[in-house]
Design an enzyme around this catalytic site. Structure first.
Site, PDB file in Angstrom:
ATOM      1  N   ASN A  11       5.995   8.726   6.242  1.00 19.30           N
ATOM      2  CA  ASN A  11       5.086   8.293   7.318  1.00 19.30           C
ATOM      3  C   ASN A  11       5.399   6.890   7.796  1.00 19.30           C
ATOM      4  O   ASN A  11       5.869   6.055   7.020  1.00 19.30           O
ATOM      5  CB  ASN A  11       3.631   8.224   6.810  1.00 19.30           C
ATOM      6  N   LYS A  40       3.756   9.114   0.914  1.00 26.08           N
ATOM      7  CA  LYS A  40       3.778   9.154  -0.553  1.00 26.08           C
ATOM      8  C   LYS A  40       5.135   9.587  -1.106  1.00 26.08           C
ATOM      9  O   LYS A  40       5.626   9.014  -2.082  1.00 26.08           O
ATOM     10  CB  LYS A  40       2.669  10.078  -1.057  1.00 26.08           C
ATOM     11  N   ASP A 246      -2.354  -6.030  -1.799  1.00 26.39           N
ATOM     12  CA  ASP A 246      -2.149  -4.781  -1.054  1.00 26.39           C
ATOM     13  C   ASP A 246      -1.881  -3.644  -2.050  1.00 26.39           C
ATOM     14  O   ASP A 246      -0.806  -3.572  -2.646  1.00 26.39           O
ATOM     15  CB  ASP A 246      -0.953  -4.950  -0.093  1.00 26.39           C
ATOM     16  N   GLY A 251       0.133   3.749  -6.497  1.00 21.32           N
ATOM     17  CA  GLY A 251       0.264   4.985  -7.286  1.00 21.32           C
ATOM     18  C   GLY A 251       1.641   5.609  -7.103  1.00 21.32           C
ATOM     19  O   GLY A 251       2.234   6.131  -8.054  1.00 21.32           O
ATOM     20  N   ASP A 252       2.158   5.548  -5.887  1.00 21.09           N
ATOM     21  CA  ASP A 252       3.498   6.101  -5.616  1.00 21.09           C
ATOM     22  C   ASP A 252       4.552   5.289  -6.370  1.00 21.09           C
ATOM     23  O   ASP A 252       5.501   5.845  -6.927  1.00 21.09           O
ATOM     24  CB  ASP A 252       3.818   6.032  -4.114  1.00 21.09           C
ATOM     25  N   LYS A 285       2.351  -7.657  -3.447  1.00 20.93           N
ATOM     26  CA  LYS A 285       3.156  -7.781  -2.221  1.00 20.93           C
ATOM     27  C   LYS A 285       2.707  -6.768  -1.179  1.00 20.93           C
ATOM     28  O   LYS A 285       2.274  -5.663  -1.533  1.00 20.93           O
ATOM     29  CB  LYS A 285       4.623  -7.545  -2.532  1.00 20.93           C
TER      30      LYS A 285
HETATM   31  O1  RIB Z   1       0.057   6.318  -1.104  1.00 20.97           O
HETATM   32  C1  RIB Z   1       0.195   5.462  -0.011  1.00 20.97           C
HETATM   33  C2  RIB Z   1       0.724   6.214   1.163  1.00 20.97           C
HETATM   34  O2  RIB Z   1      -0.230   7.179   1.530  1.00 20.97           O
HETATM   35  C3  RIB Z   1       0.927   5.367   2.397  1.00 20.97           C
HETATM   36  O3  RIB Z   1       2.220   4.825   2.486  1.00 20.97           O
HETATM   37  C4  RIB Z   1       0.571   6.292   3.518  1.00 20.97           C
HETATM   38  O4  RIB Z   1       1.674   6.696   4.277  1.00 20.97           O
HETATM   39  C5  RIB Z   1      -0.118   7.483   2.881  1.00 20.97           C
HETATM   40  O5  RIB Z   1       0.665   8.562   2.966  1.00 20.97           O
END
Ligand code: RIB
Length: 313
Positions: A11, A40, A246, A251-252, A285
């Site tokens: 995204n 994600k 931020d 989590g990602d 960051k």
């Molecule tokens: O987990 C964060 C992500 O969730 C963001 O980068 C956004 O694109 C959403 O998909």
């Protein structure tokens, strides 16, 4: 080199920074607005790549200018984008995000090209990717595609790590193909019905995951820390105290860093400790991908904080 495959969303994040997230009906002044790479799936792939591991991203972007920017950014981060489809006459996935001074956020997601990822393509691609040892998935892609990816990986003997975010699509059918889960507090509550408040409730949640066929996982409890469950064992890992600015993509980042350590043969607890450090550094960051630390930044942070460092190569 061992390879991690990520199936997931890509995204363009359109992020407004504010003092405080507005309440319904309120208008507030923003401090700045940025367009930055996110999604994600893409965030997880970048987190793996920044830990110097070989990673391929399977997903879809559009042929709009956001798609071009997202592709370029992934390439710069050294993610293998040869399995990423750029679809004609299609808008890329986008989000509208608000981040407040505490680092907390809310996100509105427009699927765009992510919705067009098809299960036949995903099955064929995973089957053809002979080096893939770990499949990392989340749930911003269509449910049937994620399920197919997990089933295919299972058949191929590939370990499947499921980051069940967002958790409103999680079913028992899906969970049966996961070897490992990495839910946060809210996802654990939605999947198991348990609110984690202490070790006893974490044990109960882990027991429910085991009943659903998942023997291993990390139950993340935000600023408190996380509980690693591995068959009969449960280990608590303390959160690392940082000044968050931020939290988008934290989590990602955790999932990507965890997978990187796991594929290198670190124990579950070591992999979770590593991911804990990488994700802590990320929230200091801005940017879901730009904010993910490199392996060198992780090493420097460990030295500065006198933390054991689990970076392998
Ligand atoms: O987990 C964060 C992500 O969730 C963001 O980068 C956004 O694109 C959403 O998909």
């Amino acid at each position: 080199m061992a390879k991690i495959c990520v199936v997931g969303s890509v995204n363009m994040d359109i992020v407004t920074y504010v003092n405080d997230i507005p309440v319904r009906g309120q208008t507030v002044n923003g401090k700045k607005l940025v367009e930055t790479a996110g999604g994600k799936g893409a965030n997880q792939a970048v987190a793996v790549a920044k830990q110097n591991k070989d990673v391929a991203l399977i997903g879809c972007i559009g042929d709009d200018y956001h798609g071009d920017m997202l592709l370029q950014s992934l390439r710069e981060y050294k993610v293998d984008t040869s399995k990423l489809k750029q679809l004609q006459d299609t808008a890329s996935g986008k989000t509208s995000i608000v981040v407040e001074d505490s680092g907390e956020n809310f996100i509105i997601y427009l699927e765009g090209a992510n919705k067009k990822l098809d299960k036949g393509y995903v099955r064929n691609t995973i089957q053809a990717e002979k080096n893939c040892e770990v499949l990392l998935v989340q749930l911003e892609s269509p449910y049937d595609v994620v399920l197919e990816a997990m089933k295919t990986a299972h058949e191929q003997g590939i370990k499947v790590i499921l980051d069940p975010a967002p958790s409103n699509h999680v079913t028992d059918e899906l969970l049966q193909y996961a070897h490992l889960v990495l839910p946060n507090e809210q996802e654990t509550r939605e999947i198991t019905g348990i609110t984690i408040t202490d070790e006893a409730s974490a044990l109960t949640a882990a027991t429910i995951f085991k009943q659903k066929g998942i023997e291993q996982g990390v139950l993340k409890v935000g600023a408190t820390g996380s509980y690693v469950f591995d068959k009969q064992d449960m280990t608590f890992i303390d959160a690392i105290q940082v000044k968050a600015i931020d939290t988008v993509g934290a989590g990602d980042c955790f999932a990507g860093a965890f997978a990187s350590a796991y594929v290198d043969g670190l124990s579950l607890v070591e992999a979770a400790k590593h991911a804990n450090i990488v994700a802590a550094l990320k929230v200091t960051k801005a940017g879901a991908q730009d904010g993910i630390p490199t392996q060198q930044e992780v090493k420097d942070f460990c030295t500065e904080r006198n933390l054991p460092c689990y970076v392998t190569k």
